[in-house]
Design a protein around this motif. Structure first.
Motif, PDB file in Angstrom:
ATOM      1  N   GLU A 206     -15.695  57.068  19.576  1.00 20.09           N
ATOM      2  CA  GLU A 206     -16.674  58.013  18.974  1.00 20.09           C
ATOM      3  C   GLU A 206     -17.007  59.002  19.147  1.00 20.09           C
ATOM      4  OE1 GLU A 206     -19.758  59.152  16.431  1.00 20.09           O
ATOM      5  OE2 GLU A 206     -20.426  57.646  17.694  1.00 20.09           O
TER       6      GLU A 206
ATOM      7  N   HIS B  18     -26.803  51.701  17.474  1.00 23.89           N
ATOM      8  CA  HIS B  18     -25.631  52.302  18.586  1.00 23.89           C
ATOM      9  C   HIS B  18     -24.118  52.910  18.313  1.00 23.89           C
ATOM     10  CE1 HIS B  18     -26.907  49.028  21.508  1.00 23.89           C
ATOM     11  NE2 HIS B  18     -27.729  50.153  21.683  1.00 23.89           N
ATOM     12  N   ARG B  19     -23.845  53.725  19.535  1.00 30.31           N
ATOM     13  CA  ARG B  19     -22.743  54.496  19.001  1.00 30.31           C
ATOM     14  C   ARG B  19     -21.667  53.886  20.222  1.00 30.31           C
ATOM     15  NH1 ARG B  19     -24.147  60.406  19.587  1.00 30.31           N
ATOM     16  NH2 ARG B  19     -21.935  60.821  18.749  1.00 30.31           N
ATOM     17  N   THR B  20     -20.549  53.948  19.598  1.00 32.33           N
ATOM     18  CA  THR B  20     -18.861  53.645  21.159  1.00 32.33           C
ATOM     19  C   THR B  20     -18.703  54.982  21.759  1.00 32.33           C
ATOM     20  OG1 THR B  20     -17.513  53.948  19.122  1.00 32.33           O
ATOM     21  CG2 THR B  20     -18.496  52.401  19.466  1.00 32.33           C
ATOM     22  N   GLU B  21     -17.895  54.354  22.730  1.00 33.60           N
ATOM     23  CA  GLU B  21     -17.204  55.487  23.627  1.00 33.60           C
ATOM     24  C   GLU B  21     -15.980  56.424  22.814  1.00 33.60           C
ATOM     25  OE1 GLU B  21     -15.589  53.257  26.988  1.00 33.60           O
ATOM     26  OE2 GLU B  21     -18.773  52.152  26.680  1.00 33.60           O
TER      27      GLU B  21
ATOM     28  N   ARG C  87     -19.650  56.912  28.708  1.00 36.39           N
ATOM     29  CA  ARG C  87     -19.517  55.213  29.060  1.00 36.39           C
ATOM     30  C   ARG C  87     -21.516  55.863  28.899  1.00 36.39           C
ATOM     31  NH1 ARG C  87     -17.370  52.850  33.281  1.00 36.39           N
ATOM     32  NH2 ARG C  87     -14.886  53.243  32.446  1.00 36.39           N
TER      33      ARG C  87
ATOM     34  N   VAL D 244     -22.751  57.077  26.501  1.00 36.36           N
ATOM     35  CA  VAL D 244     -23.397  55.697  25.494  1.00 36.36           C
ATOM     36  C   VAL D 244     -24.732  54.746  25.991  1.00 36.36           C
ATOM     37  CG1 VAL D 244     -22.159  54.380  24.229  1.00 36.36           C
ATOM     38  CG2 VAL D 244     -21.004  56.625  24.323  1.00 36.36           C
TER      39      VAL D 244
ATOM     40  N   THR E 292     -29.040  47.308  16.932  1.00 36.76           N
ATOM     41  CA  THR E 292     -28.385  48.194  17.508  1.00 36.76           C
ATOM     42  C   THR E 292     -27.460  48.440  16.603  1.00 36.76           C
ATOM     43  OG1 THR E 292     -27.441  45.528  17.156  1.00 36.76           O
ATOM     44  CG2 THR E 292     -27.867  46.331  19.116  1.00 36.76           C
TER      45      THR E 292
ATOM     46  N   HIS F  87     -19.011  49.547  15.386  1.00 40.33           N
ATOM     47  CA  HIS F  87     -19.928  48.755  16.078  1.00 40.33           C
ATOM     48  C   HIS F  87     -20.272  47.552  16.228  1.00 40.33           C
ATOM     49  CE1 HIS F  87     -23.228  51.345  15.240  1.00 40.33           C
ATOM     50  NE2 HIS F  87     -23.756  49.609  15.560  1.00 40.33           N
ATOM     51  N   THR F  88     -19.808  47.377  14.946  1.00 41.37           N
ATOM     52  CA  THR F  88     -20.489  46.685  13.772  1.00 41.37           C
ATOM     53  C   THR F  88     -19.853  46.239  12.268  1.00 41.37           C
ATOM     54  OG1 THR F  88     -22.361  45.250  13.038  1.00 41.37           O
ATOM     55  CG2 THR F  88     -22.481  48.188  12.698  1.00 41.37           C
TER      56      THR F  88
ATOM     57  N   ASN G 214     -27.434  54.512  24.236  1.00 38.35           N
ATOM     58  CA  ASN G 214     -27.668  52.838  22.885  1.00 38.35           C
ATOM     59  C   ASN G 214     -29.492  52.196  23.754  1.00 38.35           C
ATOM     60  OD1 ASN G 214     -26.217  53.318  21.894  1.00 38.35           O
ATOM     61  ND2 ASN G 214     -24.814  51.896  22.427  1.00 38.35           N
TER      62      ASN G 214
ATOM     63  N   ASP H  65     -13.039  56.663  14.645  1.00 35.35           N
ATOM     64  CA  ASP H  65     -13.371  55.298  14.185  1.00 35.35           C
ATOM     65  C   ASP H  65     -14.724  55.752  12.516  1.00 35.35           C
ATOM     66  OD1 ASP H  65     -11.365  53.404  14.461  1.00 35.35           O
ATOM     67  OD2 ASP H  65     -12.692  52.249  15.688  1.00 35.35           O
TER      68      ASP H  65
END
Ligand code: COA
Length: 356
Positions: free
Chosen positions: A41, A36-39, A16, A19, A33, A277-278, A23, A250
């Motif tokens: 991913e 941006h990346r996700t946890e 976290r 990320v 954004t 994320h989007t 970000n 993902d």
């Protein structure tokens, strides 16, 4: 002073933090954004290191808040002489030596792994005009700003600018009639011997071997200027391995290919990368028409067809972003024709590790 922690994916708190640091840096650079990346991913990517060793660092301040990140990717099956490094410090924490500490650690890892070259990028939201404060790429196309903190950082550490890439953004949906016109005109130029096929996610088994050939070609057919980048070897297994990795992260490709019907072979492909994320943004990933089939408008045919498909499958998407070498005139021409507008870019850098 900040504490450096290695992020191997086993501690969700560190993933976290990594990320968050990443970000914050890309938001400051781009004002969006979209990158941006996700946890999930990032953690999914760390679980799969069959083709790249992935070293990740995060710097935490005294309060335990993330202030910087570092990433080093070391290619394991081809291009084993090189790697890719990325360091970012949150704007509020810059100029205090954190970037330097992360950079030094990653350079040590790269050297210990026997790498002789490294590559890195510096992002820019706007390409600077020519002048005394701009550095031009040796390709003659594209510039970076000498006062950009990333450019200063790399030039003072012995890096060479090799290439500038342009980022372009297309606002979608395009009017359906305009897209249909592009596709029909391209299909007319290509003739009846070519037909477009689509898939979402995994490659259909019957096209795996062919698709691996396209993917191998992609690694050498894009302009790489002075970057020391050799052929990647893709086979059916590597395609399947990446699909499995993407499922963990993902991520998903929306792919269009063009078949040369008389020979039953694939002449080219293009793909959107769908990010977790989007649902408003997708990334325009690779586009390739292999040399033997160039000059028949297949690039436009593929792109127009995939944009039509995107409008149906993902009607929420409002923006598409892509990257091309500034000297990649044929690809940029297609993008401009479709309505992509310049939106900054990146300097592509290389360093010889044999240097002191
Ligand atoms: C490049 C970047 C990572 C530097 O991060 P940083 O934490 O500010 O890095 P440092 O503080 O170690 O170094 C920055 C400058 O401060 C100087 N500095 C280092 N320690 C210092 C200290 N204790 N006190 C004052 N200045 C110091 C460094 O000499 C350096 O100067 P230089 O850029 O003229 O060489 C940061 O600007 C950034 O995130 N940029 C966007 C991402 C990017 O472009 N990355 C580079 C490609 S990998």
């Amino acid at each position: 002073m900040a504490t450096l922690r290695e992020v191997d994916g086993s501690d969700p708190g560190l993933v976290r933090a990594y990320v968050e640091a990443h970000n914050a840096v890309v938001l400051e650079t781009w004002g969006t954004t979209d990158f941006h990346r996700t946890e999930r991913e990032v953690a999914g990517g760390l679980r799969d290191q069959r083709y790249e060793r992935k070293v990740r660092l995060v710097a935490l301040d005294d309060a335990g808040s993330p202030v910087a990140y570092g990433a080093l990717n070391l290619f394991l099956t081809d291009n084993t002489h090189t790697g890719y490094v990325d360091v970012g410090t949150a704007p509020t924490a810059r100029g205090g030596g954190i970037g330097d500490a992360i950079y030094d650690r990653l350079m040590d890892v790269a050297r210990q792994a026997g790498r002789t070259k490294l590559m890195a990028s510096t992002d820019q939201a706007v390409e600077p005009p020519a002048g005394p404060t701009a550095l031009s790429a040796p390709t003659g196309q594209g510039r970076v700003a000498l006062d950009d903190p990333g450019v200063r950082f790399l030039t003072r550490r012995g890096w060479q600018l090799e290439q500038v890439s342009r980022r372009s953004v297309l606002d979608v949906p395009l009017p359906a009639a305009a897209l249909a016109d592009h596709r029909e005109a391209a299909q007319r130029a290509a003739g009846d011997e070519y037909r477009v096929l689509h898939w979402s996610g995994p490659t259909p088994a019957e096209w795996l071997d062919q698709f691996a050939i396209l993917q191998t070609r992609m690694s050498t057919d894009v302009p790489t200027a002075g970057l020391d980048w050799g052929e990647e070897t893709w086979d059916a297994q590597r395609i399947r391995d990446r699909e499995a990795e993407f499922a963990e992260r993902d991520l998903r490709f929306l792919t269009a290919v063009v078949e040369h019907v008389p020979t039953g072979t694939l002449a080219g492909y293009t793909a959107f990368l769908v990010v977790p994320h989007t649902d408003e943004y997708v990334h325009q990933h690779d586009t390739l028409v292999i040399r033997e089939h160039r000059g028949r408008r297949l690039g436009m045919l593929l792109k127009a067809a995939n944009l039509q498909r995107l409008a149906v499958e993902m009607p929420t998407v409002r923006r598409i972003g892509t990257w091309n070498a500034e000297e990649n005139a044929p690809m940029l021409a297609i993008n401009v024709e479709l309505g992509f507008r310049p939106a900054g870019g990146a300097g592509e850098w290389q360093r010889d590790l044999a240097q002191a």
